[in-house]
Design an enzyme around this catalytic site. Structure first.
Site, PDB file in Angstrom:
ATOM      1  N   ASP A  97       0.880  -1.158   0.000  1.00 57.05           N
ATOM      2  CA  ASP A  97       0.000   0.000   0.000  1.00 57.05           C
ATOM      3  C   ASP A  97       0.928   1.220   0.000  1.00 57.05           C
ATOM      4  O   ASP A  97       2.129   1.097   0.257  1.00 57.05           O
ATOM      5  CB  ASP A  97      -0.888  -0.041   1.244  1.00 57.05           C
ATOM      6  CG  ASP A  97      -1.692   1.224   1.410  1.00 57.05           C
ATOM      7  OD1 ASP A  97      -2.397   1.605   0.468  1.00 57.05           O
ATOM      8  OD2 ASP A  97      -1.598   1.845   2.486  1.00 57.05           O
ATOM      9  N   ASP A 157      -0.047   5.297   0.864  1.00 54.75           N
ATOM     10  CA  ASP A 157      -0.267   6.272   1.938  1.00 54.75           C
ATOM     11  C   ASP A 157      -0.462   5.572   3.277  1.00 54.75           C
ATOM     12  O   ASP A 157      -1.281   4.657   3.405  1.00 54.75           O
ATOM     13  CB  ASP A 157      -1.509   7.110   1.633  1.00 54.75           C
ATOM     14  CG  ASP A 157      -1.339   7.947   0.380  1.00 54.75           C
ATOM     15  OD1 ASP A 157      -0.421   8.765   0.343  1.00 54.75           O
ATOM     16  OD2 ASP A 157      -2.142   7.771  -0.560  1.00 54.75           O
ATOM     17  N   ASP A 194      -1.450  -0.815   6.107  1.00 62.13           N
ATOM     18  CA  ASP A 194      -1.567  -0.116   7.389  1.00 62.13           C
ATOM     19  C   ASP A 194      -2.995  -0.027   7.907  1.00 62.13           C
ATOM     20  O   ASP A 194      -3.234   0.611   8.934  1.00 62.13           O
ATOM     21  CB  ASP A 194      -0.993   1.306   7.271  1.00 62.13           C
ATOM     22  CG  ASP A 194      -1.875   2.232   6.439  1.00 62.13           C
ATOM     23  OD1 ASP A 194      -2.270   3.304   6.948  1.00 62.13           O
ATOM     24  OD2 ASP A 194      -2.181   1.902   5.285  1.00 62.13           O
TER      25      ASP A 194
END
Length: 220
Positions: A8, A10, A170
């Site tokens: 991923d 951001d 995240d």
């Protein structure tokens, strides 16, 4: 042994919240609402631009009708595209480990709910775009995360199977995406709290024993 790592973007590889917060605040300024901070914005990332706009307007008691959402999204998109990387930085040791993973022959990809053009600009600005053979943003995915097809499309572009891949994220969205696609998931320590016993990365160097277990022959 794993042959690919997909990230991923951001909140996982990069902290883009200062630039995103600046773009949001400029986009919302005509409404005279309070400004958002970078830490507030960081907690809103992961669901794509329209979800971000809705969360941000909710947080500052802004207008939430469809017309206002469309207007805010258009203004935000223009503001963010004009200055997408001025204050964006890597998390942890990403700058060192990305080239290290590539040097070991691992295929690297990005599966993100950020728009592809913006993700591409960020990676170029940070000097690592050339290491990633696949970059599938929300606009390129027929069904974006948490649908597994987003990650499956990224794997297809890398020409790897779920068994050969690790996905690093995240958020619970990333976790759900990986599990639905049958891919091993690893969660960064600075990410959102999630449930389950998925591997936790305190730094990106922690990926090395996952992709090269002890006793395995070197890949380069």
């Amino acid at each position: 042994m794993k042959t690919a790592v997909i990230f991923d973007l951001d909140g996982t590889l990069v902290d883009s919240s200062p630039d995103i917060a600046a773009a949001l605040n400029k986009a919302f300024a005509p409404w005279g609402v309070s400004e958002l901070t970078a830490p507030e914005v960081l907690g809103m990332l992961g669901g794509g631009p329209r979800a971000l706009i809705a969360q941000a307007l909710t947080a500052i008691d802004g207008p939430l009708d469809d017309e206002s959402l469309d207007e805010a999204l258009a203004r935000y998109s223009a503001e963010y595209l004009a200055a997408p990387s001025a204050k964006t930085e890597f998390f942890a040791d990403a700058a060192k480990v990305i080239p290290k993973l590539a040097a070991r022959g691992l295929k690297l990809g990005i599966c993100t709910n950020k728009r592809t053009e913006l993700a591409d600009l960020l990676l170029e600005h940070l000097g690592v775009r050339a290491y990633f053979s696949a970059l599938v943003g929300v606009d390129r995915a027929a069904y974006p995360k948490p649908h597994p097809m987003h990650l499956e499309q990224t794997m297809a572009e890398l020409d790897v199977t779920p068994e050969e891949c690790v996905y690093v994220g995240d958020t619970a969205i990333d976790q759900s995406t990986a599990r639905a696609a049958g891919v091993r998931y690893t969660h960064v320590a600075w990410g959102h709290e999630i449930e389950g016993n998925d591997t936790r990365l305190e730094c990106f160097e922690d990926l090395m024993p996952i992709v090269e277990p002890p006793g395995s022959p070197p890949t380069v």
